[in-house]
Design an enzyme around this catalytic site. Structure first.
Site, PDB file in Angstrom:
ATOM      1  N   LYS A 135      41.163  28.886  24.331  1.00  0.00           N
ATOM      2  CA  LYS A 135      41.653  29.208  25.824  1.00  0.00           C
ATOM      3  C   LYS A 135      40.346  29.667  26.243  1.00  0.00           C
ATOM      4  O   LYS A 135      39.412  30.049  26.076  1.00  0.00           O
ATOM      5  CB  LYS A 135      42.653  30.283  25.520  1.00  0.00           C
ATOM      6  CG  LYS A 135      42.452  31.694  24.962  1.00  0.00           C
ATOM      7  CD  LYS A 135      43.513  32.606  24.823  1.00  0.00           C
ATOM      8  CE  LYS A 135      42.977  33.903  24.183  1.00  0.00           C
ATOM      9  NZ  LYS A 135      44.093  35.009  24.278  1.00  0.00           N
TER      10      LYS A 135
ATOM     11  N   ARG B  31      54.112  42.231  24.842  1.00  0.00           N
ATOM     12  CA  ARG B  31      53.321  41.431  25.733  1.00  0.00           C
ATOM     13  C   ARG B  31      54.223  40.353  26.092  1.00  0.00           C
ATOM     14  O   ARG B  31      54.566  40.054  26.982  1.00  0.00           O
ATOM     15  CB  ARG B  31      51.962  41.343  25.357  1.00  0.00           C
ATOM     16  CG  ARG B  31      50.940  40.893  26.394  1.00  0.00           C
ATOM     17  CD  ARG B  31      49.656  40.705  25.876  1.00  0.00           C
ATOM     18  NE  ARG B  31      49.483  39.798  24.879  1.00  0.00           N
ATOM     19  CZ  ARG B  31      48.354  39.275  24.309  1.00  0.00           C
ATOM     20  NH1 ARG B  31      47.075  39.827  24.844  1.00  0.00           N
ATOM     21  NH2 ARG B  31      48.190  38.521  23.284  1.00  0.00           N
TER      22      ARG B  31
ATOM     23  N   TYR C 159      20.370  49.353  45.013  1.00  0.00           N
ATOM     24  CA  TYR C 159      21.241  49.822  45.838  1.00  0.00           C
ATOM     25  C   TYR C 159      21.636  51.604  45.503  1.00  0.00           C
ATOM     26  O   TYR C 159      21.217  51.709  44.210  1.00  0.00           O
ATOM     27  CB  TYR C 159      22.625  49.439  45.607  1.00  0.00           C
ATOM     28  CG  TYR C 159      22.589  48.010  46.290  1.00  0.00           C
ATOM     29  CD1 TYR C 159      22.599  47.682  47.743  1.00  0.00           C
ATOM     30  CD2 TYR C 159      22.875  46.693  45.721  1.00  0.00           C
ATOM     31  CE1 TYR C 159      22.480  46.564  48.478  1.00  0.00           C
ATOM     32  CE2 TYR C 159      23.027  45.600  46.143  1.00  0.00           C
ATOM     33  CZ  TYR C 159      22.483  45.480  47.590  1.00  0.00           C
ATOM     34  OH  TYR C 159      22.998  44.139  48.325  1.00  0.00           O
TER      35      TYR C 159
ATOM     36  N   MET D 293      24.725  41.665  42.870  1.00  0.00           N
ATOM     37  CA  MET D 293      25.505  40.426  42.506  1.00  0.00           C
ATOM     38  C   MET D 293      24.723  39.250  41.969  1.00  0.00           C
ATOM     39  O   MET D 293      25.096  38.697  41.136  1.00  0.00           O
ATOM     40  CB  MET D 293      25.891  39.811  43.728  1.00  0.00           C
ATOM     41  CG  MET D 293      26.880  38.702  43.685  1.00  0.00           C
ATOM     42  SD  MET D 293      27.352  38.036  45.373  1.00  0.00           S
ATOM     43  CE  MET D 293      28.638  39.315  45.881  1.00  0.00           C
TER      44      MET D 293
END
Length: 348
Positions: free
Chosen positions: A35, A130, A244, A292
């Protein structure tokens, strides 16, 4: 090398499948869970290599993933979808010959009405809370469901990565209680369950993360390596900050490499503290925040500027990187960005 290169060893994946297959008895089938695009590594490359190795049953999450896999593998293998028979899935399940693993009363009714002659499996909830029919639901519909001839009955362990967890034996006992005496093949174990031993194996195992080099299969062959390009190198003075919010300040004159890769590429922002990359055999610290698209790395101790750095290798796998980020290897693998150039070893 304009972007990072993710090296994927299909032969290692095949070797891991063989090793996990060897842990169960001859009459227990070993499937493969592929998956989420084979955990981010490319299902159209991974699944055909596993098929060539002898795997004949595959598990995906959704009907659409099943359709993609069917196109890659052809008609022979059986493909199961964990999401079951969702609203709107009927045509895709039929077209792709995907077996939905029914996980609710609503889905059971939908499937029997919409695709009454199409194969299906059942998921039972043995304590994970679940997906799956709970014990009282199963008691109410078992006769009806079994009369429709499901091809597989499954459940899923919640704590298989903790071998001595009481929940493992509790779920095993509950699965026996719910299914002993039925003639349908049963499946309980994914990677962690395989390692718990033969009593957890039943008729089919369905390893996932262990195929791709992740824990809890500590003996897995490493599958991935990741190289990132160095974009620029520069000197800074003592007292200057990097990145940053100025979270890292140089204590001495330093040389910094700016590297092409960031949280858009699956290098989580939480890696900003304590992450190391390799230049050949030499570790180098990431300094400042992961952004990013970029990392900044302290290369002051190197004798030359590197052209690239290595983030993952045989000695620093996905679980090592995950530990630095406070997460698990599954998240690291499935987060690997699409900007990486993927290079495969082995396969077709």
């Amino acid at each position: 090398m304009p972007t990072g290169i993710l090296h994927i060893d299909l032969e290692a994946i095949a070797a891991n499948w063989r090793a996990l297959d060897a842990l169960s008895s001859y009459d227990c089938e070993t499937a493969a869970t592929v998956k989420a695009d084979a955990y981010g590594l490319g299902v159209t490359q991974v699944a055909p290599r596993l098929f060539a190795e002898g795997c004949r049953a595959f598990f995906v999450a959704t009907a659409d993933e099943g359709l993609e896999l069917r196109r890659a593998l052809g008609p022979e293998p059986r493909i199961y979808a964990y999401y079951g028979h969702m609203t709107g899935d009927t045509a895709t399940l039929a077209r792709a010959d995907v077996v939905p693993l029914i996980c609710s009363l609503e889905q059971l009714m939908r499937h029997l009405e919409a695709l009454p002659r199409h194969p299906f499996g059942l998921q039972l909830d043995t304590g994970m809370n679940r997906l799956g029919l709970k014990m009282e639901e199963w008691a109410a519909v078992a006769e009806l469901a079994l009369r429709a001839e499901p091809v597989l009955v499954t459940t899923h362990l919640a704590s298989s990565d903790v071998p001595d967890a009481a929940q493992n034996t509790d779920q095993l006992a509950r699965f026996h209680e719910m299914t002993d005496g039925i003639s349908v093949p049963r499946s309980l174990a994914a990677t962690g369950g395989i390692l718990l031993g033969g009593e957890y194996h039943f008729d089919m195992t369905r390893p996932g993360i262990g195929l791709f080099g992740g824990l809890p299969f500590a003996k897995a062959d490493p599958v991935v390596a990741l190289d990132l390009p160095v974009i620029s190198c520069f000197d800074i003075a003592a007292g200057e900050a990097v990145g940053y919010s100025a979270t890292w300040t140089a204590r001495a004159p330093s040389r910094i490499a700016t590297v092409g890769g960031g949280y858009a590429d699956g290098l989580l922002r939480s890696l900003s503290q304590g992450m190391e990359v390799m230049v050949g055999p030499v570790p180098c610290n990431v300094v400042g925040r992961v952004s990013m698209d970029l990392l900044t790395v302290d290369i002051s101790h190197l004798d030359r500027d590197p052209e690239s750095v290595r983030v993952l290798d045989a000695h620093r796998g996905v679980d090592t990187l995950a530990a630095s980020a406070g997460t698990i290897g599954y998240e690291v693998l499935t987060s690997m960005g699409r900007r990486y150039k993927r290079q495969y070893r082995g396969g077709q």
